[in-house]
Write a protein that holds these residues in place. Structure first.
Motif, PDB file in Angstrom:
ATOM      1  N   ILE A 197       0.839  -1.204   0.000  1.00 13.68           N
ATOM      2  CA  ILE A 197       0.000   0.000   0.000  1.00 13.68           C
ATOM      3  C   ILE A 197       0.873   1.253   0.000  1.00 13.68           C
ATOM      4  CG2 ILE A 197      -1.620   1.356   1.391  1.00 13.68           C
ATOM      5  CD1 ILE A 197      -2.894  -1.336   2.226  1.00 13.68           C
ATOM      6  N   LEU A 198       1.921   1.250   0.830  1.00 13.44           N
ATOM      7  CA  LEU A 198       2.806   2.414   0.874  1.00 13.44           C
ATOM      8  C   LEU A 198       3.593   2.568  -0.422  1.00 13.44           C
ATOM      9  CD1 LEU A 198       4.154   2.245   4.551  1.00 13.44           C
ATOM     10  CD2 LEU A 198       2.295   3.645   3.630  1.00 13.44           C
ATOM     11  N   MET A 199       3.987   1.461  -1.029  1.00 11.82           N
ATOM     12  CA  MET A 199       4.660   1.531  -2.328  1.00 11.82           C
ATOM     13  C   MET A 199       3.733   2.113  -3.395  1.00 11.82           C
ATOM     14  SD  MET A 199       6.523  -2.214  -2.278  1.00 11.82           S
ATOM     15  CE  MET A 199       6.663  -2.254  -4.057  1.00 11.82           C
ATOM     16  N   MET A 200       2.474   1.682  -3.376  1.00 11.60           N
ATOM     17  CA  MET A 200       1.505   2.181  -4.339  1.00 11.60           C
ATOM     18  C   MET A 200       1.214   3.667  -4.105  1.00 11.60           C
ATOM     19  SD  MET A 200      -2.182   0.449  -5.358  1.00 11.60           S
ATOM     20  CE  MET A 200      -1.539  -1.221  -5.254  1.00 11.60           C
ATOM     21  N   PHE A 201       1.196   4.061  -2.828  1.00 11.82           N
ATOM     22  CA  PHE A 201       0.986   5.467  -2.477  1.00 11.82           C
ATOM     23  C   PHE A 201       2.134   6.326  -3.019  1.00 11.82           C
ATOM     24  CE2 PHE A 201       0.302   8.673   1.175  1.00 11.82           C
ATOM     25  CZ  PHE A 201      -0.700   9.331   0.460  1.00 11.82           C
ATOM     26  N   ALA A 202       3.351   5.809  -2.903  1.00 10.64           N
ATOM     27  CA  ALA A 202       4.505   6.525  -3.441  1.00 10.64           C
ATOM     28  C   ALA A 202       4.418   6.626  -4.963  1.00 10.64           C
ATOM     29  CB  ALA A 202       5.796   5.826  -3.028  1.00 10.64           C
ATOM     30  N   GLN A 203       3.958   5.563  -5.593  1.00 13.54           N
ATOM     31  CA  GLN A 203       3.873   5.565  -7.059  1.00 13.54           C
ATOM     32  C   GLN A 203       2.867   6.601  -7.561  1.00 13.54           C
ATOM     33  OE1 GLN A 203       5.768   3.607  -9.474  1.00 13.54           O
ATOM     34  NE2 GLN A 203       4.906   5.388 -10.507  1.00 13.54           N
ATOM     35  N   VAL A 204       1.741   6.730  -6.877  1.00 16.71           N
ATOM     36  CA  VAL A 204       0.744   7.692  -7.336  1.00 16.71           C
ATOM     37  C   VAL A 204       1.285   9.120  -7.248  1.00 16.71           C
ATOM     38  CG1 VAL A 204      -0.531   8.132  -5.186  1.00 16.71           C
ATOM     39  CG2 VAL A 204      -1.729   8.155  -7.365  1.00 16.71           C
ATOM     40  N   TRP A 205       2.081   9.397  -6.205  1.00 13.18           N
ATOM     41  CA  TRP A 205       2.631  10.744  -6.076  1.00 13.18           C
ATOM     42  C   TRP A 205       3.780  10.990  -7.042  1.00 13.18           C
ATOM     43  CZ3 TRP A 205       0.391  14.849  -4.360  1.00 13.18           C
ATOM     44  CH2 TRP A 205      -0.708  14.696  -3.508  1.00 13.18           C
ATOM     45  N   THR A 262       6.597  22.106  -4.271  1.00 18.25           N
ATOM     46  CA  THR A 262       5.644  21.602  -3.280  1.00 18.25           C
ATOM     47  C   THR A 262       5.357  20.124  -3.498  1.00 18.25           C
ATOM     48  OG1 THR A 262       4.588  23.760  -3.004  1.00 18.25           O
ATOM     49  CG2 THR A 262       3.281  21.824  -2.405  1.00 18.25           C
ATOM     50  N   LEU A 263       5.121  19.744  -4.743  1.00 16.36           N
ATOM     51  CA  LEU A 263       4.823  18.348  -5.046  1.00 16.36           C
ATOM     52  C   LEU A 263       6.039  17.457  -4.782  1.00 16.36           C
ATOM     53  CD1 LEU A 263       2.737  18.808  -8.318  1.00 16.36           C
ATOM     54  CD2 LEU A 263       1.890  18.329  -6.014  1.00 16.36           C
ATOM     55  N   LEU A 264       7.227  17.974  -5.040  1.00 14.73           N
ATOM     56  CA  LEU A 264       8.435  17.199  -4.752  1.00 14.73           C
ATOM     57  C   LEU A 264       8.573  16.945  -3.255  1.00 14.73           C
ATOM     58  CD1 LEU A 264      11.062  15.876  -5.639  1.00 14.73           C
ATOM     59  CD2 LEU A 264      12.157  18.122  -5.557  1.00 14.73           C
ATOM     60  N   THR A 265       8.230  17.939  -2.438  1.00 15.59           N
ATOM     61  CA  THR A 265       8.274  17.761  -0.990  1.00 15.59           C
ATOM     62  C   THR A 265       7.282  16.685  -0.538  1.00 15.59           C
ATOM     63  OG1 THR A 265       8.917  20.073  -0.668  1.00 15.59           O
ATOM     64  CG2 THR A 265       8.021  18.914   1.236  1.00 15.59           C
ATOM     65  N   VAL A 266       6.094  16.695  -1.119  1.00 16.62           N
ATOM     66  CA  VAL A 266       5.107  15.666  -0.778  1.00 16.62           C
ATOM     67  C   VAL A 266       5.623  14.281  -1.149  1.00 16.62           C
ATOM     68  CG1 VAL A 266       2.796  14.781  -1.287  1.00 16.62           C
ATOM     69  CG2 VAL A 266       3.143  17.234  -0.952  1.00 16.62           C
ATOM     70  N   VAL A 267       6.231  14.168  -2.312  1.00 17.72           N
ATOM     71  CA  VAL A 267       6.801  12.878  -2.716  1.00 17.72           C
ATOM     72  C   VAL A 267       7.824  12.410  -1.686  1.00 17.72           C
ATOM     73  CG1 VAL A 267       8.269  11.721  -4.415  1.00 17.72           C
ATOM     74  CG2 VAL A 267       6.390  13.179  -5.182  1.00 17.72           C
ATOM     75  N   ASN A 268       8.666  13.299  -1.211  1.00 16.95           N
ATOM     76  CA  ASN A 268       9.676  12.926  -0.213  1.00 16.95           C
ATOM     77  C   ASN A 268       9.033  12.511   1.112  1.00 16.95           C
ATOM     78  OD1 ASN A 268      11.911  13.356  -1.873  1.00 16.95           O
ATOM     79  ND2 ASN A 268      12.001  15.535  -1.383  1.00 16.95           N
ATOM     80  N   ILE A 269       7.948  13.183   1.489  1.00 15.57           N
ATOM     81  CA  ILE A 269       7.227  12.795   2.712  1.00 15.57           C
ATOM     82  C   ILE A 269       6.673  11.372   2.576  1.00 15.57           C
ATOM     83  CG2 ILE A 269       5.157  13.254   4.101  1.00 15.57           C
ATOM     84  CD1 ILE A 269       5.575  16.254   3.458  1.00 15.57           C
ATOM     85  N   VAL A 270       6.080  11.098   1.423  1.00 16.84           N
ATOM     86  CA  VAL A 270       5.483   9.779   1.195  1.00 16.84           C
ATOM     87  C   VAL A 270       6.558   8.693   1.119  1.00 16.84           C
ATOM     88  CG1 VAL A 270       4.169   8.405  -0.459  1.00 16.84           C
ATOM     89  CG2 VAL A 270       3.458  10.746   0.051  1.00 16.84           C
ATOM     90  N   LEU A 271       7.688   9.010   0.522  1.00 22.46           N
ATOM     91  CA  LEU A 271       8.763   8.019   0.401  1.00 22.46           C
ATOM     92  C   LEU A 271       9.362   7.651   1.760  1.00 22.46           C
ATOM     93  CD1 LEU A 271      10.663   9.287  -2.783  1.00 22.46           C
ATOM     94  CD2 LEU A 271       9.291   7.207  -2.568  1.00 22.46           C
ATOM     95  N   ALA A 272       9.200   8.529   2.756  1.00 27.04           N
ATOM     96  CA  ALA A 272       9.736   8.253   4.093  1.00 27.04           C
ATOM     97  C   ALA A 272       8.826   7.346   4.913  1.00 27.04           C
ATOM     98  CB  ALA A 272       9.960   9.572   4.839  1.00 27.04           C
ATOM     99  N   ALA A 273       7.603   7.114   4.453  1.00 22.97           N
ATOM    100  CA  ALA A 273       6.633   6.330   5.235  1.00 22.97           C
ATOM    101  C   ALA A 273       7.092   4.904   5.533  1.00 22.97           C
ATOM    102  CB  ALA A 273       5.284   6.324   4.525  1.00 22.97           C
TER     103      ALA A 273
END
Length: 334
Positions: free
Chosen positions: A256-264, A294-305
């Motif tokens: 799920i977290l991998m898929m979340f990262a992929q969508v972002w 901004t979107l790059l920051t969100v991607v980095n937040i999601v990748l840290a999950a």
């Protein structure tokens, strides 16, 4: 799957290897012991079943394939043949008692015909004493006996066992072959790009189809990302109402977290002018209100999950914190 489906599936998945085994079998040059090695999900168990069919089927066709319709093939595909002996780890390893059972079977003649096949899944989990107990039976096989050892890590096996087997390394299947396999499994053409971005394992992909899990998760991820981009209050509540129920096993949570990262990643690429098709979604309109930083920051937040999950933080807390931090960033509050 039935015998005919198995034959078609494994031939699509590992065509070169199947051709090599067909040739060796036709010329009676098959080894008495094989070691199938490599990450799971590349067809090792399917090839083992195919080889058992090839050795036992009385109706080999002109292409060198077992017919898939005879009683022998059907029972092998259903794991019901009395002369195909299979074992797998009991818990985390293959135990001495299991090898003792194998040793007893090695001394017995086939119940039907002259051929007897032993398939040992997780051979690299054998204890040292268990492996030593198996060694002499691999060194001195009885006529008509074939052993197939399946192991992820060849280095975990005794060198003496490896040296007495024909080692077959299962490499990645090509994207084209994997596409065919996924389509035959039941994935749609819209789903396949996302599956391929997450795994190269056919077994993992097959597991995701259980109870329509993959379709449910991918739709939920799409809904969550959309709600976040729309600054909807529903994004945070979706974690409890949807994702907690879908996140059963630890592997499910990671996926799920991998898929979340992929969508972002897809969202960020869209902002950069690159269209992707992992979710069959056009993000163009939704990304207009955000800048790329901004979107790059969100991607980095999601990748840290995933790192939080590995620190024994609960899945719900991990995803809630990730969504909340991302929404704050999207709203310009951080």
């Amino acid at each position: 799957m039935d015998a005919e489906e198995l034959i078609a599936h494994v031939t699509d998945l590992q065509p070169r290897l199947i051709a090599q085994l067909q040739k060796a079998s036709a010329s009676q040059q098959l080894a008495h012991a094989f070691l199938f090695t490599g990450p799971t999900g590349r067809g090792q168990t399917l090839v083992a079943d195919w080889l058992a069919m090839r050795l036992m089927c009385p109706n080999i066709n002109e292409d060198g394939q077992p017919d898939g319709t005879c009683h022998q093939c059907q029972r092998i595909a259903n794991h019901e043949h009395p002369d195909v002996i299979e074992i797998k780890p009991d818990g985390k390893s293959i135990k001495v008692d299991q090898v003792r059972f194998l040793k007893e079977e090695f001394t017995k003649t086939a119940v039907e015909g002259q051929q007897k096949i032993f398939i040992i899944n997780g051979a690299d989990t054998m204890t040292s004493s268990a492996a030593n107990g198996l060694l002499k039976f691999i060194e001195e096989p009885a006529p008509g006996q074939t052993a197939i050892l399946i192991a992820e890590n060849k280095a975990q096996l005794l060198p003496t066992i490896v040296s007495r087997t024909q080692v077959i390394n299962f490499t990645n299947v090509s994207p084209q072959q994997f596409t065919v396999v996924l389509r035959n499994m039941g994935y749609t053409d819209k789903q396949i790009p996302l599956v391929q971005s997450l795994t190269d394992s056919t077994q993992v992909a097959k597991d995701w189809l259980t109870d329509d899990w993959f379709a449910q998760v991918s739709q939920a991820i799409l809904n969550l990302a959309t709600a976040m981009l729309e600054n909807s209050n529903q994004a945070f509540t979706q974690v409890q109402t949807t994702f907690v129920a879908l996140a059963g096993e630890q592997a499910d949570k990671q996926t799920i977290l991998m898929m979340f990262a992929q969508v972002w990643r897809d969202v960020l690429l869209t902002k950069s002018g690159i269209q992707t098709n992992h979710f069959a979604k056009d993000w163009t309109q939704l990304v207009q209100r955000y800048d790329e930083a901004t979107l790059l920051t969100v991607v980095n937040i999601v990748l840290a999950a995933p790192q939080k999950l590995q620190k024994n933080i609960s899945f719900q807390t991990t995803l809630e914190a990730t969504v909340l931090a991302s929404q704050f960033k999207l709203a310009g509050l951080t």
